[in-house]
Structure formats: C-alpha cells, structure tokens
Write a protein that holds these residues in place. Structure first.
Motif, mmCIF file in Angstrom:
data_model
loop_
_atom_site.group_PDB
_atom_site.id
_atom_site.type_symbol
_atom_site.label_atom_id
_atom_site.label_comp_id
_atom_site.label_asym_id
_atom_site.label_seq_id
_atom_site.Cartn_x
_atom_site.Cartn_y
_atom_site.Cartn_z
ATOM 1 N N PRO A 169 8.439 -6.546 -5.046
ATOM 2 C CA PRO A 169 7.690 -6.082 -6.222
ATOM 3 C C PRO A 169 7.683 -4.549 -6.275
ATOM 4 C CG PRO A 169 6.213 -7.008 -4.579
ATOM 5 C CD PRO A 169 7.601 -7.246 -4.090
ATOM 6 N N GLU A 170 8.133 -4.002 -7.390
ATOM 7 C CA GLU A 170 8.252 -2.555 -7.524
ATOM 8 C C GLU A 170 6.921 -1.903 -7.883
ATOM 9 O OE1 GLU A 170 8.655 1.238 -8.773
ATOM 10 O OE2 GLU A 170 8.285 -0.194 -10.367
ATOM 11 N N TYR A 171 6.098 -2.594 -8.641
ATOM 12 C CA TYR A 171 4.871 -1.991 -9.159
ATOM 13 C C TYR A 171 3.668 -2.844 -8.808
ATOM 14 C CZ TYR A 171 1.426 -0.373 -12.524
ATOM 15 O OH TYR A 171 0.296 0.123 -13.109
ATOM 16 N N PRO A 172 2.619 -2.273 -8.292
ATOM 17 C CA PRO A 172 2.518 -0.919 -7.763
ATOM 18 C C PRO A 172 2.997 -0.875 -6.312
ATOM 19 C CG PRO A 172 0.372 -1.959 -7.645
ATOM 20 C CD PRO A 172 1.315 -2.959 -8.275
ATOM 21 N N CYS A 173 3.122 0.312 -5.783
ATOM 22 C CA CYS A 173 3.612 0.517 -4.411
ATOM 23 C C CYS A 173 2.550 0.080 -3.397
ATOM 24 C CB CYS A 173 3.944 1.990 -4.228
ATOM 25 S SG CYS A 173 4.345 2.446 -2.535
ATOM 26 N N ALA A 174 2.801 -1.020 -2.707
ATOM 27 C CA ALA A 174 1.831 -1.555 -1.741
ATOM 28 C C ALA A 174 1.667 -0.639 -0.521
ATOM 29 C CB ALA A 174 2.238 -2.953 -1.300
ATOM 30 N N HIS A 175 2.758 -0.023 -0.056
ATOM 31 C CA HIS A 175 2.642 0.921 1.062
ATOM 32 C C HIS A 175 1.721 2.076 0.681
ATOM 33 C CE1 HIS A 175 5.985 -0.966 3.209
ATOM 34 N NE2 HIS A 175 5.692 -0.177 4.227
ATOM 35 N N CYS A 176 1.847 2.523 -0.556
ATOM 36 C CA CYS A 176 1.013 3.630 -1.039
ATOM 37 C C CYS A 176 -0.449 3.212 -1.121
ATOM 38 C CB CYS A 176 1.502 4.106 -2.397
ATOM 39 S SG CYS A 176 3.216 4.682 -2.365
ATOM 40 N N ILE A 177 -0.705 1.995 -1.556
ATOM 41 C CA ILE A 177 -2.076 1.487 -1.620
ATOM 42 C C ILE A 177 -2.670 1.430 -0.222
ATOM 43 C CG2 ILE A 177 -3.534 -0.503 -2.160
ATOM 44 C CD1 ILE A 177 -1.513 -1.171 -4.409
ATOM 45 N N ALA A 178 -1.937 0.873 0.729
ATOM 46 C CA ALA A 178 -2.447 0.738 2.095
ATOM 47 C C ALA A 178 -2.682 2.107 2.739
ATOM 48 C CB ALA A 178 -1.480 -0.087 2.939
ATOM 49 N N GLY A 179 -1.723 3.009 2.604
ATOM 50 C CA GLY A 179 -1.863 4.336 3.203
ATOM 51 C C GLY A 179 -3.013 5.123 2.594
ATOM 52 N N ALA A 180 -3.115 5.105 1.275
ATOM 53 C CA ALA A 180 -4.185 5.845 0.596
ATOM 54 C C ALA A 180 -5.545 5.191 0.826
ATOM 55 C CB ALA A 180 -3.882 5.957 -0.893
ATOM 56 N N SER A 181 -5.589 3.869 0.992
ATOM 57 C CA SER A 181 -6.861 3.200 1.302
ATOM 58 C C SER A 181 -7.389 3.670 2.652
ATOM 59 C CB SER A 181 -6.696 1.681 1.323
ATOM 60 O OG SER A 181 -6.401 1.191 0.054
ATOM 61 N N LEU A 182 -6.515 3.701 3.641
ATOM 62 C CA LEU A 182 -6.899 4.192 4.958
ATOM 63 C C LEU A 182 -7.374 5.643 4.865
ATOM 64 C CD1 LEU A 182 -7.012 4.113 8.077
ATOM 65 C CD2 LEU A 182 -4.621 4.823 8.034
ATOM 66 N N ALA A 183 -6.599 6.470 4.172
ATOM 67 C CA ALA A 183 -6.961 7.882 4.013
ATOM 68 C C ALA A 183 -8.282 8.018 3.269
ATOM 69 C CB ALA A 183 -5.857 8.621 3.267
ATOM 70 N N GLY A 184 -8.496 7.195 2.255
ATOM 71 C CA GLY A 184 -9.738 7.256 1.482
ATOM 72 C C GLY A 184 -10.958 6.905 2.311
ATOM 73 N N VAL A 185 -10.841 5.915 3.182
ATOM 74 C CA VAL A 185 -11.959 5.543 4.057
ATOM 75 C C VAL A 185 -12.272 6.691 5.020
ATOM 76 C CG1 VAL A 185 -12.691 4.022 5.946
ATOM 77 C CG2 VAL A 185 -11.611 3.046 3.919
ATOM 78 N N VAL A 186 -11.243 7.208 5.675
ATOM 79 C CA VAL A 186 -11.455 8.294 6.634
ATOM 80 C C VAL A 186 -12.039 9.516 5.923
ATOM 81 C CG1 VAL A 186 -10.319 9.867 8.243
ATOM 82 C CG2 VAL A 186 -9.676 7.457 8.201
ATOM 83 N N GLN A 187 -11.519 9.825 4.759
ATOM 84 C CA GLN A 187 -12.018 10.947 3.974
ATOM 85 C C GLN A 187 -13.483 10.752 3.597
ATOM 86 O OE1 GLN A 187 -8.549 12.270 1.415
ATOM 87 N NE2 GLN A 187 -10.252 12.423 0.000
ATOM 88 N N ALA A 188 -13.841 9.553 3.163
ATOM 89 C CA ALA A 188 -15.225 9.265 2.777
ATOM 90 C C ALA A 188 -16.168 9.376 3.969
ATOM 91 C CB ALA A 188 -15.324 7.873 2.150
ATOM 92 N N VAL A 189 -15.711 8.934 5.126
ATOM 93 C CA VAL A 189 -16.548 8.962 6.326
ATOM 94 C C VAL A 189 -16.660 10.383 6.889
ATOM 95 C CG1 VAL A 189 -16.730 8.163 8.715
ATOM 96 C CG2 VAL A 189 -16.146 6.544 6.907
ATOM 97 N N LEU A 190 -15.531 11.109 6.959
ATOM 98 C CA LEU A 190 -15.527 12.440 7.552
ATOM 99 C C LEU A 190 -15.874 13.550 6.562
ATOM 100 C CD1 LEU A 190 -12.361 12.279 9.849
ATOM 101 C CD2 LEU A 190 -14.752 11.841 10.446
ATOM 102 N N GLY A 191 -15.728 13.248 5.275
ATOM 103 C CA GLY A 191 -16.026 14.246 4.260
ATOM 104 C C GLY A 191 -14.908 15.237 4.010
ATOM 105 N N SER A 192 -13.733 14.996 4.561
ATOM 106 C CA SER A 192 -12.602 15.912 4.393
ATOM 107 C C SER A 192 -11.302 15.165 4.625
ATOM 108 C CB SER A 192 -12.714 17.065 5.397
ATOM 109 O OG SER A 192 -11.569 17.882 5.348
ATOM 110 N N SER A 193 -10.240 15.656 4.006
ATOM 111 C CA SER A 193 -8.923 15.063 4.261
ATOM 112 C C SER A 193 -8.217 15.767 5.418
ATOM 113 C CB SER A 193 -8.057 15.113 3.004
ATOM 114 O OG SER A 193 -7.838 16.446 2.609
ATOM 115 N N ASP A 194 -8.813 16.850 5.924
ATOM 116 C CA ASP A 194 -8.246 17.537 7.087
ATOM 117 C C ASP A 194 -8.622 16.791 8.362
ATOM 118 O OD1 ASP A 194 -7.099 19.578 5.547
ATOM 119 O OD2 ASP A 194 -8.991 20.679 5.517
ATOM 120 N N ILE A 195 -7.638 16.619 9.235
ATOM 121 C CA ILE A 195 -7.821 15.852 10.471
ATOM 122 C C ILE A 195 -7.182 16.593 11.641
ATOM 123 C CG2 ILE A 195 -7.945 13.569 9.373
ATOM 124 C CD1 ILE A 195 -4.905 13.283 10.007
#
Length: 98
Positions: free
Chosen positions: A3-29
């Motif tokens: 399936p081309e749309y939407p990008c599942a790898h992008c969803i999974a990667g950004a979901s992980l990043a979004g959780v960490v960002q929400a918890v830590l308050g920053s995208s810097d790690i």
C-alpha cells in the motif's frame, strides 16, 4: 502488493517521536546511533527526533516505495497519534488514579 498511501513506516516513526516529544517536551534527544551490519562503516546519528523521522520518510521515497505526499501525510498522522498518546496515556505512575 504494497500500500502506497499513507506511509506506514512514517506513521510508526512519527508516532514514536510524538510520544517521546510529548513526554520530554522537546524533539531534541541525546545522540542515538545505528550502525549498518552490511554497509561497513556506515553509521547514522541523530540528536533530534524530527530529523530521524525525516530520514525515514526520505528513505521511503528514495527506495521508490512512496510518493512524497504519502510520507507527509504519514508523518502528520504519526505526530498526531504520538501527541495524543503522550498527553492521554503516558502519565507518571500513580497519577492515573487521581
């Protein structure tokens, strides 16, 4: 079939990043690195979650699996999911019962 749309790898990667960002308050790690077992001497390093997600997205395009729009939509979905999870479920121990 892939399936081309939407990008599942992008969803999974950004979901992980979004959780960490929400918890830590920053995208810097602290630096995270991955070394390729097959590409001798190839190591990728990140100190920012968004840079990591962007690289995942670009790799999907370069590999020919997705069009750019699919990666943009996938990243947006993932960040929204991650932020929601971080704000609604990732609570300090003992806080959920209050």
């Amino acid at each position: 079939m892939h399936p081309e749309y939407p990008c599942a790898h992008c969803i999974a990667g950004a979901s992980l990043a979004g959780v960490v960002q929400a918890v830590l308050g920053s995208s810097d790690i602290p630096e995270v690195s991955v070394t390729s077992p097959t590409g001798q001497g190839v190591t990728h390093r990140w100190t920012n979650l968004r840079a990591f997600v962007d690289e995942v997205s670009e790799a999907r395009i370069w590999a020919g699996f997705h069009w750019r729009y699919s990666t943009e939509v996938g990243r947006d979905m993932g960040y929204r999911i991650g932020e929601y999870v971080g704000q609604n479920y990732m609570q300090p121990v003992g806080m959920a019962a209050r």
